[in-house]
Design an enzyme around this catalytic site. Structure first.
Site, mmCIF file in Angstrom:
data_model
loop_
_atom_site.group_PDB
_atom_site.id
_atom_site.type_symbol
_atom_site.label_atom_id
_atom_site.label_comp_id
_atom_site.label_asym_id
_atom_site.label_seq_id
_atom_site.Cartn_x
_atom_site.Cartn_y
_atom_site.Cartn_z
ATOM 1 N N ARG A 168 -5.966 -3.737 7.128
ATOM 2 C CA ARG A 168 -7.195 -4.237 6.491
ATOM 3 C C ARG A 168 -6.857 -5.397 5.556
ATOM 4 N NH1 ARG A 168 -11.619 -0.617 3.199
ATOM 5 N NH2 ARG A 168 -9.800 0.015 1.975
ATOM 6 N N ASP A 448 -9.729 4.495 -5.551
ATOM 7 C CA ASP A 448 -9.348 3.118 -5.256
ATOM 8 C C ASP A 448 -10.433 2.211 -5.808
ATOM 9 O OD1 ASP A 448 -11.458 3.267 -3.464
ATOM 10 O OD2 ASP A 448 -10.221 3.053 -1.669
#
Length: 547
Positions: A168, A448
């Site tokens: 990603r 996160d």
């Protein structure tokens, strides 16, 4: 490097503002980066400007809707390209940052796929980025090793036993300040993707393993088209077959939920699926409706996937993907094992099991976990209910989602613990992020940037709507004109300041990542929260503080 690229990438124009190792960022890579910037930076900036214009319309009262100009596309019969063998069975995916130890453990974890993340779980220091790119290159080559400070050695299992690698890159909204082309910082998204593909495409293609990417935070089909064009150009420049780079798109913004068909269509020759990026999606809901008092959300713990607006989003994603021949991937289980408390750990695992059972029963083709210990549980649930590689045969023709289903805020409350918990998560995560750590365990959840964004955006939303001039507390949910806790206490700046002032003493004695940067994190959170406009991403101002 193809002759075409050498002709198009004029020499010069690129400056690194930090040391750039020649093994990763040599002349051929630089040619590719220069070429990509000159071709696509104007379009990227145009798309970001379009985002700002649309958000201004939302701030003025407009509500997202399905596009009238693409109705024929949504109603037409078409399908995406067939899936490569390596991506047919994706029942359990694990995700995490790109440091060598994590890469080894994730590839060895027994998951079907590993999403190596340069975005929400990596603090993009220059050292982290280069270490991550080198770790991935060595992992693809099969040579990656890591020796801990205690002397423990970590090494990869044979390739056939490893999870399939997906990467990603960062989103379109982020710059890479260490790479300047013609005096401008280049797109972080293109930097991450191009460097990875350049170094690994041939080896991955030879094993029929991609390269495979996960594309984050798209808001429109035009942004997907920008990826399509950039990736097609990288393929041509690298001498790869068109469509060799396969992608999965995270549907993690509210505007993108109204353009799932369109995103699949423009990427139809390379897309493998869509993913329910639930945490960023909740954050995007708050950000989209930041000025809409009637859509203030309750505390984060009450905004679960069983809430009607999130259930509609996930079921629409399944229906859309399966109609087009793409995977419909489920969302992240953020829980991590709770050591020393068997009862609490059992309750946490029961929540994970219920979440994965909901996903596989609804028709998802796979799911995400944040910790290797959850892989056996998730695999057991999917194996029991999904003996085949995927569930594309589950068409979900019963699903009928209209605009109001996707934009209806749930009822709920805000507790004092929920308010103070948001402050704590923001500060602890920001302190760790500023210290170079983008993936932080807090209270047995793996936090996160996406989960921290929910907490940060909720604080802004609650406090700024609390400034309403009229209206009283609403006991069955957040006040629509003014906001209060469930005990009637007003949500105001006094409450916020008290939470900030009390936090250092609450954290005293705990071994928390980035502890020395807690005061800086508190100051940054206070500035972001008091600002009259909700910042698009907390990582934008925080990034300026990173090396």
């Amino acid at each position: 490097m193809s002759a075409v690229l050498k002709e198009l990438a004029a020499p010069g124009g690129l400056v690194f503002t930090a040391e750039a190792p020649s093994d990763l960022l040599g002349p051929s890579v630089q040619d590719l980066l220069i070429d990509l910037h000159r071709r696509y930076e104007p379009r990227r900036r145009a798309r970001l400007a379009a985002r700002r214009r649309r958000q201004a319309r939302f701030d003025a009262g407009e509500v997202p809707d399905f596009r009238a100009d693409t109705r024929a596309l949504r109603e037409a019969d078409w399908r995406v390209a067939g899936l490569p063998a390596a991506l047919r069975d994706r029942r359990v995916e694990i995700t995490g940052p790109v440091d060598p130890k994590m890469v080894i453990n994730a590839l060895n974890s027994g998951a079907s796929c590993f999403m190596a993340d340069f975005e929400d779980s990596t603090a993009p220091t220059w050292d982290n980025l280069l270490t991550g790119q080198r770790a991935l290159r060595e992992a693809v080559a099969g040579t990656l090793e890591f020796i801990s400070a205690t002397g423990k050695r970590y090494a990869l299992r044979p390739c056939a036993e490893q999870a399939v690698l997906l990467v990603r890159p960062r989103g379109w909204h982020l710059d890479e300040k260490h790479v300047q082309v013609d005096g401008e910082p280049m797109s972080a998204a293109l930097f991450d993707a191009a460097v990875f593909v350049f170094h690994n495409a041939d080896a991955l293609a030879a094993r029929d393993r991609g390269p495979y990417l996960y594309l984050p935070k798209l808001e429109s089909m035009e942004e997907a088209q920008l990826w399509q064009d950039a990736l097609s150009h990288i393929e041509a420049a690298m001498g790869l077959a068109h469509g060799q780079i396969r992608v999965t798109v995270l549907i993690e913004t509210l505007p993108a939920a109204f353009e799932m068909d369109e995103i699949l269509y423009v990427l139809r020759d390379r897309i493998a699926g869509l993913n329910c990026g639930r945490w960023d999606y909740i954050f995007s809901f708050i950000k989209t409706f930041r000025r809409h008092r009637e859509r203030v959300l309750p505390e984060r713990g009450q905004v679960t996937m069983t809430q009607p607006f999130l259930k509609a989003y996930s079921e629409l994603l399944i229906q859309t993907c399966h109609r087009r021949g793409a995977h419909a991937m489920g969302g992240m289980a953020a829980q991590i094992p709770i050591a020393g408390d068997e009862a609490a750990n059992a309750r946490a695992l029961a929540r994970v099991r219920a979440d994965k059972l909901r996903e596989v029963t609804a028709g998802h083709d796979g799911t995400w976990v944040a910790h290797p210990a959850l892989i056996p549980l998730a695999r057991e649930v999917f194996d029991e209910r999904m003996p085949m590689p995927h569930q594309h045969h589950v068409g979900r023709e019963d699903v009928l989602v209209v605009r109001e289903d996707l934009v209806q805020a749930p009822l709920g409350t805000i507790t004092r613990a929920g308010f103070e918990g948001n402050v704590e998560v923001c500060v602890r995560y920001l302190a760790a992020w500023l210290d170079g750590n983008g993936c932080v365990p807090i209270h047995w959840l793996m936090e996160d940037a996406a989960t921290a964004e929910i907490a940060r955006a909720q604080l802004w939303q609650w406090l700024h709507h609390a400034d309403a001039e009229h209206g009283g507390p609403r006991r069955d949910g957040p006040a629509r004109d003014g906001v209060s806790l469930d005990d009637g206490t007003a949500v105001d700046w006094v409450l916020f300041e008290a939470a900030l002032l009390n936090l250092p003493s609450r954290l005293a004695g705990e071994a928390i990542p980035g502890a020395a940067r807690v005061p800086e994190a508190i100051a940054l959170l206070e500035s972001l929260t008091r600002d009259d406009t909700l910042a698009d991403f907390l990582t934008l101002p925080a990034y300026q503080r990173l090396d």
